[in-house]
Design a protein around this motif. Structure first.
Motif, short mmCIF file in Angstrom:
data_model
loop_
_atom_site.label_atom_id
_atom_site.label_comp_id
_atom_site.label_asym_id
_atom_site.label_seq_id
_atom_site.Cartn_x
_atom_site.Cartn_y
_atom_site.Cartn_z
N TYR A 48 32.61 37.39 47.58
CA TYR A 48 34.02 37.78 47.40
C TYR A 48 34.11 39.16 46.73
O TYR A 48 34.83 40.04 47.21
CB TYR A 48 34.73 36.73 46.56
CG TYR A 48 36.16 37.09 46.21
CD1 TYR A 48 37.20 36.80 47.08
CD2 TYR A 48 36.46 37.71 44.99
CE1 TYR A 48 38.52 37.14 46.77
CE2 TYR A 48 37.76 38.05 44.67
CZ TYR A 48 38.79 37.77 45.56
OH TYR A 48 40.08 38.12 45.24
N VAL A 49 33.39 39.35 45.62
CA VAL A 49 33.50 40.63 44.90
C VAL A 49 32.83 41.77 45.67
O VAL A 49 33.18 42.93 45.48
CB VAL A 49 32.92 40.53 43.48
CG1 VAL A 49 33.68 39.50 42.65
CG2 VAL A 49 31.43 40.20 43.50
N SER A 50 31.89 41.44 46.55
CA SER A 50 31.27 42.50 47.35
C SER A 50 32.24 43.07 48.36
O SER A 50 32.13 44.23 48.77
CB SER A 50 30.02 41.97 48.06
OG SER A 50 30.37 41.05 49.09
N TYR A 51 33.22 42.26 48.75
CA TYR A 51 34.21 42.73 49.72
C TYR A 51 35.47 43.27 49.03
O TYR A 51 35.98 44.33 49.40
CB TYR A 51 34.61 41.58 50.66
CG TYR A 51 35.54 42.00 51.77
CD1 TYR A 51 35.06 42.63 52.91
CD2 TYR A 51 36.92 41.77 51.68
CE1 TYR A 51 35.91 43.04 53.92
CE2 TYR A 51 37.78 42.17 52.69
CZ TYR A 51 37.27 42.80 53.82
OH TYR A 51 38.11 43.21 54.82
N PHE A 52 35.95 42.56 48.02
CA PHE A 52 37.21 42.94 47.38
C PHE A 52 37.02 43.81 46.13
O PHE A 52 38.00 44.31 45.58
CB PHE A 52 38.01 41.69 47.01
CG PHE A 52 38.52 40.94 48.21
CD1 PHE A 52 39.62 41.40 48.91
CD2 PHE A 52 37.90 39.79 48.64
CE1 PHE A 52 40.10 40.71 50.03
CE2 PHE A 52 38.36 39.09 49.75
CZ PHE A 52 39.46 39.56 50.44
N GLY A 53 35.77 43.96 45.68
CA GLY A 53 35.54 44.77 44.49
C GLY A 53 35.29 43.91 43.26
O GLY A 53 35.85 42.82 43.13
N THR A 54 34.44 44.41 42.36
CA THR A 54 34.08 43.64 41.16
C THR A 54 35.11 43.86 40.06
O THR A 54 35.80 44.88 40.02
CB THR A 54 32.69 44.07 40.64
OG1 THR A 54 32.74 45.47 40.29
CG2 THR A 54 31.62 43.85 41.67
N PRO A 55 35.22 42.88 39.14
CA PRO A 55 36.06 43.09 37.95
C PRO A 55 35.47 44.20 37.06
O PRO A 55 34.47 44.82 37.41
CB PRO A 55 35.99 41.73 37.24
CG PRO A 55 35.49 40.76 38.26
CD PRO A 55 34.63 41.56 39.18
#
Length: 648
Positions: A48-55
């Motif tokens: 998920y974070v690899s696609y939408f970006g990390t916090p």
């Protein structure tokens, strides 16, 4: 040996030599499913974070470590002899406790930022919990080396003012050390964890999906089809298959056991002795971590540490890695020639056309990955994410490779479990790297190495090599590289060596700790399969890897071997001469070319091969002349022996 017995033996060897493979196997199906579901959730979070970006950096890294450490306590038993069919209550408690530091950071993130190095009691409490849990889990996963080093470095930070000479420093309060390791990005949540939580996790997950689609079987089959019929064919199959798989998974010991269970019996069947068969598999598996494009994910760490693009690391690593494998293949061929070994009859081998028809489409994700990394302009994280999606889609093209929902679930589960050893080792390196950063230990170590070497670059390189091999004993590849990069690479940089060259030098020898006695886990695992003597297999592995031990010295003296700052013509000359040099080096090591090489010509050939690898035109000319004379002598000797055989 039946397939079941082979699987049992593989698991026994993995558990003996590779503590990273000692997972729990739950008899309670509900517990097993819940743990697997947790592992799948971890994988899905990273996708998920690899696609939408990390916090925010600290939040993302803390959550990554918390999830990994929790899963680690769920799946790794506390001791070798502990029961592995259930989870004791205290491991459940430790796993849940591991989530607390991340929850604290997420809840009080602004407070932590505002305190800026002035910790309160809760900061210290959570920091102590984090450090203790990371060190305990890494003890379970990799052994005592990393936790002991971490504790010693923290003690060094606290009592450094009492250290003699240039290793002394002003000393730090324990509160300062805990705070630095907990809430800064130079401690546990440092560069290593940053890379592990992004690039490394995704590429381990990619490897899990590739394995589930049958890539391992494809590599074995295509290697058999291409090289199985040649002299010593099974050994070449081992080199090719293990090299490719090692580059993807970066797990030398696991690669030895899984691939070696297939290749080592074949090598023995065609006439290679036990120790040589085991050594071929061990040296080829370890070398996979030197082989682009993935290099067992270490290239991503190196790029982050050096602050250069990933492609720069890969381009520099290509020629040395190929030379390493040319050296192994040469010795395999010369041993087969010397002993008159045959390959496997073609009618017993798969055909290239059939293999490609059945599983050749599995190469598409690898080709797609290379395109994304080097030509698309997209980020590495996004490239890895898309490649995983492409892997699933491509697997659907044939029924033999098709992944159903259960396979995808198992790949997500396996990827998260396989990431635990690497990720927790990266976290455990935090106290070492963090203390080195605030105390200046790296510079002190560099000064010590340079002092031992004096004004001689060669002696400094030798001391650095020994240091790297010792520090890398029994450690996974990535923490081994990080530790040697912190302690040994600065010594070479101080002498004016380019940072990239220095880091590749220490990386090579940190990897070779896996095959260098007295602690040579990859060689020992291979001996467990072949039935050979463990120490003899280790020394045979070193001999097979001789090009890998020498090439790093060569690219330090001449960076042309890394294809840096060189024209097309110069690069072509470097490639041709260095390949010839490595072939001759392998022949000298094996003592054969057309006929057995006696001791004096063997020594002369060894020196001449070194002249060629040096990438200096004048030395190349001298080396080629000497090699030509030695080969002429060998040709006449072989011709004379042939006449004698005919006359008899």
């Amino acid at each position: 040996m039946t397939d079941v017995n082979m699987e049992v033996k593989q698991q026994e060897l993995l558990e003996k030599y590779d503590s990273e493979s000692r997972f729990r196997v739950f008899t309670n199906k509900t517990t097993g499913f819940l743990v697997s579901a947790f592992a799948v959730a971890i994988s899905l979070y990273h996708l998920y974070v690899s696609y939408f970006g990390t916090p925010v950096t600290l939040k993302h890294r803390s959550l990554h470590v918390a999830l990994i450490v929790a899963l680690g306590f769920f799946v790794f038993p506390g001791f070798k002899k502990a029961r592995r069919d259930r989870m004791p209550w205290y491991d459940l408690g430790l796993g849940l406790l591991a989530l607390a530091p991340a929850a604290y950071i997420w809840i009080d993130y602004l407070g932590i930022v505002h305190r800026a190095g002035i910790p309160n009691q809760w900061d210290l409490f959570m920091g102590v919990i984090l450090i203790a849990l990371v060190l305990e889990l890494v003890r379970r996963v990799t052994g005592l080396a990393l936790p002991i080093m971490g504790i010693l470095f923290m003690l060094y930070a606290i009592f450094g003012q009492q250290m003699p000479g240039f290793f002394g420093h002003r000393g730090y309060q324990w509160q300062e050390v805990v705070n630095h390791l907990f809430v800064s990005t130079d401690g546990i949540y440092g560069t290593a964890v940053g890379v592990a939580s992004t690039y490394i996790f995704l590429f381990i997950l990619f490897g899990a999906f590739m394995a589930k689609s049958g890539m391992g079987q494809f590599f074995n089959d295509i290697a058999l089809a291409l090289a199985g019929h040649t002299k010593g064919g099974p050994a070449k199959v081992a080199v090719i298959a293990s090299g490719f798989l090692g580059s993807i998974n970066g797990a030398a010991v696991a690669n030895v056991v899984t691939t070696g269970a297939f290749t080592i019996p074949l090598m023995k069947k065609t006439g290679y002795n036990d120790e040589f068969a085991g050594a071929v598999e061990a040296s080829a598996s370890v070398g996979g971590q030197l082989l682009p494009p993935i290099m067992g994910a270490a290239a991503f760490i190196m790029a982050e540490v050096l602050g250069v693009q990933y492609r720069v690391i890969v381009m520099a690593a290509i020629l040395p890695a190929l030379l390493y494998y040319v050296g192994i293949i040469t010795q395999v061929q010369m041993r087969a020639n010397k002993k008159g070994l045959k390959g496997i009859p073609k009618d017993q081998l798969p055909k290239v056309k059939d293999v490609m028809k059945e599983r050749g489409h599995l190469l598409i994700p690898l080709v797609f990955l290379v395109y994304m990394l080097f030509f698309s302009g997209k980020t590495i994280i996004f490239s890895a994410f898309l490649t995983i999606i492409v892997t699933v889609m491509v697997s659907m093209l044939r029924s033999t490779t098709r992944m159903n929902a259960k396979d995808i679930f198992e790949a997500l589960d396996s990827g998260a479990r396989s990431a635990v050893p690497v990720a927790v080792a990266c976290a455990a390196v935090g106290p070492i790297v963090g203390v080195a950063s605030i105390t200046g230990f790296g510079l002190s170590m560099a000064y010590a190495i340079v002092s031992l070497g004096g004004t001689s670059l060669l002696f400094t390189l030798i001391f650095t090599m020994v240091t790297c091999i010792i520090l890398g004993m029994g450690l996974p590849s990535i923490p081994a590289y990080l530790i040697t990069a912190t302690m040994a690479a600065p010594a070479l940089v101080q002498l004016g060596i380019e940072p990239l060259v220095a880091h590749l030098f220490v990386f090579y020898f940190a990897m070779f700790a896996n095959i260098t006695p007295p602690v040579a886990l990859a060689s020992f695992a291979a001996a467990g399969i072949s039935g050979g003597d463990a120490m003899k297999t280790g020394f045979e592995s070193v001999k097979l890897s001789i090009a890998g031990f020498i090439v790093p010295y060569m690219f330090v003296y001449n960076s042309g071997l890394l294809l840096q700052n060189t024209t097309l013509a110069q690069g072509t000359v470097v490639i041709v001469t260095s390949v010839i040099g490595v072939i001759m080096l392998g022949s000298a090591a094996e003592g054969y070319f057309w006929a057995t090489i006696s001791i004096v010509p063997r020594g002369i050939l060894f020196v001449a091969s070194l002249l060629l690898i040096s990438a200096n035109l004048a030395q190349d000319g001298v080396g080629l002349l000497i090699i030509a004379l030695v080969l002429l002598f060998q040709w006449r000797k072989a011709k004379q022996q042939h006449r004698e055989v005919i006359s008899v």
